[in-house]
Design a protein around this motif. Structure first.
Motif, PDB file in Angstrom:
ATOM      1  N   ASP A   1      -1.766  15.377  -0.835  1.00  0.00           N
ATOM      2  CA  ASP A   1      -1.687  16.672  -1.517  1.00  0.00           C
ATOM      3  C   ASP A   1      -2.455  16.567  -2.832  1.00  0.00           C
ATOM      4  O   ASP A   1      -2.495  15.503  -3.471  1.00  0.00           O
ATOM      5  N   GLU A   2      -3.070  17.654  -3.253  1.00  0.00           N
ATOM      6  CA  GLU A   2      -3.845  17.688  -4.494  1.00  0.00           C
ATOM      7  C   GLU A   2      -3.092  18.490  -5.548  1.00  0.00           C
ATOM      8  O   GLU A   2      -2.734  19.648  -5.329  1.00  0.00           O
ATOM      9  N   ILE A   3      -2.854  17.816  -6.689  1.00  0.00           N
ATOM     10  CA  ILE A   3      -2.174  18.447  -7.818  1.00  0.00           C
ATOM     11  C   ILE A   3      -3.224  18.751  -8.884  1.00  0.00           C
ATOM     12  O   ILE A   3      -3.920  17.850  -9.350  1.00  0.00           O
TER      13      ILE A   3
ATOM     14  N   ALA B   1       0.819  -1.214   0.000  1.00  0.00           N
ATOM     15  CA  ALA B   1       0.000   0.000   0.000  1.00  0.00           C
ATOM     16  C   ALA B   1       0.847   1.256   0.000  1.00  0.00           C
ATOM     17  O   ALA B   1       0.347   2.347  -0.242  1.00  0.00           O
ATOM     18  N   ALA B   2       2.176   1.119   0.304  1.00  0.00           N
ATOM     19  CA  ALA B   2       3.042   2.293   0.387  1.00  0.00           C
ATOM     20  C   ALA B   2       3.580   2.712  -0.967  1.00  0.00           C
ATOM     21  O   ALA B   2       4.336   3.661  -1.049  1.00  0.00           O
ATOM     22  N   GLU B   3       3.234   2.003  -2.051  1.00  0.00           N
ATOM     23  CA  GLU B   3       3.687   2.398  -3.381  1.00  0.00           C
ATOM     24  C   GLU B   3       3.089   3.746  -3.745  1.00  0.00           C
ATOM     25  O   GLU B   3       1.872   3.953  -3.614  1.00  0.00           O
ATOM     26  N   PRO B   4       3.892   4.692  -4.199  1.00  0.00           N
ATOM     27  CA  PRO B   4       3.352   6.016  -4.542  1.00  0.00           C
ATOM     28  C   PRO B   4       2.459   5.945  -5.775  1.00  0.00           C
ATOM     29  O   PRO B   4       2.765   5.246  -6.749  1.00  0.00           O
ATOM     30  N   HIS B   5       1.360   6.646  -5.730  1.00  0.00           N
ATOM     31  CA  HIS B   5       0.453   6.684  -6.874  1.00  0.00           C
ATOM     32  C   HIS B   5      -0.395   7.943  -6.797  1.00  0.00           C
ATOM     33  O   HIS B   5      -0.496   8.586  -5.747  1.00  0.00           O
TER      34      HIS B   5
ATOM     35  N   ARG C   1      -4.837  13.323  -6.609  1.00  0.00           N
ATOM     36  CA  ARG C   1      -4.488  13.269  -5.199  1.00  0.00           C
ATOM     37  C   ARG C   1      -3.264  12.362  -4.996  1.00  0.00           C
ATOM     38  O   ARG C   1      -3.225  11.240  -5.496  1.00  0.00           O
ATOM     39  N   TRP C   2      -2.289  12.850  -4.241  1.00  0.00           N
ATOM     40  CA  TRP C   2      -1.062  12.099  -3.997  1.00  0.00           C
ATOM     41  C   TRP C   2      -1.249  11.125  -2.838  1.00  0.00           C
ATOM     42  O   TRP C   2      -1.661  11.515  -1.759  1.00  0.00           O
TER      43      TRP C   2
ATOM     44  N   PHE D   1      12.301  11.582  -0.804  1.00  0.00           N
ATOM     45  CA  PHE D   1      11.124  12.441  -0.929  1.00  0.00           C
ATOM     46  C   PHE D   1      10.680  12.514  -2.390  1.00  0.00           C
ATOM     47  O   PHE D   1      11.453  12.280  -3.321  1.00  0.00           O
ATOM     48  N   TRP D   2       9.412  12.852  -2.555  1.00  0.00           N
ATOM     49  CA  TRP D   2       8.817  12.972  -3.880  1.00  0.00           C
ATOM     50  C   TRP D   2       8.469  14.430  -4.155  1.00  0.00           C
ATOM     51  O   TRP D   2       8.073  15.168  -3.244  1.00  0.00           O
ATOM     52  N   PHE D   3       8.608  14.815  -5.428  1.00  0.00           N
ATOM     53  CA  PHE D   3       8.387  16.196  -5.821  1.00  0.00           C
ATOM     54  C   PHE D   3       7.538  16.226  -7.090  1.00  0.00           C
ATOM     55  O   PHE D   3       7.515  15.263  -7.867  1.00  0.00           O
ATOM     56  N   VAL D   4       6.851  17.344  -7.275  1.00  0.00           N
ATOM     57  CA  VAL D   4       6.175  17.632  -8.536  1.00  0.00           C
ATOM     58  C   VAL D   4       6.791  18.910  -9.086  1.00  0.00           C
ATOM     59  O   VAL D   4       7.111  19.842  -8.329  1.00  0.00           O
TER      60      VAL D   4
END
Length: 206
Positions: free
Chosen positions: A193-195, A109-113, A203-204, A164-167
């Motif tokens: 966070d909402e992009i 469940a920790a996979e980023p999506h 939604r992140w 960390f992840w960035f947009v």
């Protein structure tokens, strides 16, 4: 010779005698003092006292009482042929994180999506895996293609830097927003966070 001359001669003789005696006494006194100084040895400084040696630590003594033996026998179980009738129980190795099902589920469940929260062209609830990074835009080569007239061909990208992840906005015409705020360059992402790009909100999730 007159009587006055005799008196003067005696006085001079007594004076000379007195001076001679005084000279002899003074010379004798100096000689005695010098001999005392030569005979008296100079005082030597006392050597410092040796530092006390540290006491050796006492060896720990193991005291095994009947109550301890009895409780150990009850906990481990008596085994024949062993000392005290006891045998140390073999500890079971802990399960690795991969062998625990709850950890496996949490890791999955920790996979980023990204999850579509609102869009005019994408179905709400659609999930996009971004584990290796992803680009967002109208181009068909984008990881997340969105056919929206307000989105540029290469609009934004999501990438990982360290832990960390960035947009990052890729110079789009209408801009990229995170939680309603337009970003300039890179913006670190946090959970939920909402992009917003064009009319689509992603939604992140991690």
């Amino acid at each position: 010779m007159t009587e006055t001359g005799l008196i003067i001669g005696q006085a001079v003789f007594l004076l000379l005698l007195y001076l001679f005696i005084a000279f002899v006494v003074r010379a004798s006194t100096r000689a005695l003092k010098s001999s005392e100084l030569e005979m008296t040895p100079p005082k030597q400084p006392e050597p410092p006292a040796p530092a006390p040696m540290p006491a050796a630590p006492a060896a720990p003594t193991e005291v095994v009482g009947a109550a301890a033996v009895g409780s150990a026998a009850g906990a481990a179980g008596a085994q024949p042929g062993s000392r005290w009738g006891l045998r140390k129980a073999k500890a079971e190795p802990p399960l690795s994180e991969a062998a625990r099902p709850e950890v496996v589920h949490a890791a999955a469940a920790a996979e980023p999506h990204l999850v579509v929260s609102r869009s005019s062209t994408l179905a709400v609830g659609t999930m996009y895996d971004v584990a290796g990074g992803a680009t967002i835009g109208r181009s068909r080569g984008s990881r997340i293609p969105i056919t929206d007239q307000f989105i540029s061909t290469s609009h934004a990208r999501v990438f990982r830097k360290g832990h960390f992840w960035f947009v990052e906005d890729l110079g789009s015409l209408n801009g990229t927003y995170v939680n309603g705020r337009r970003i300039s360059g890179e913006q670190q992402l946090h959970l939920r966070d909402e992009i917003r790009v064009g009319e689509t909100v992603l939604r992140w999730e991690e």
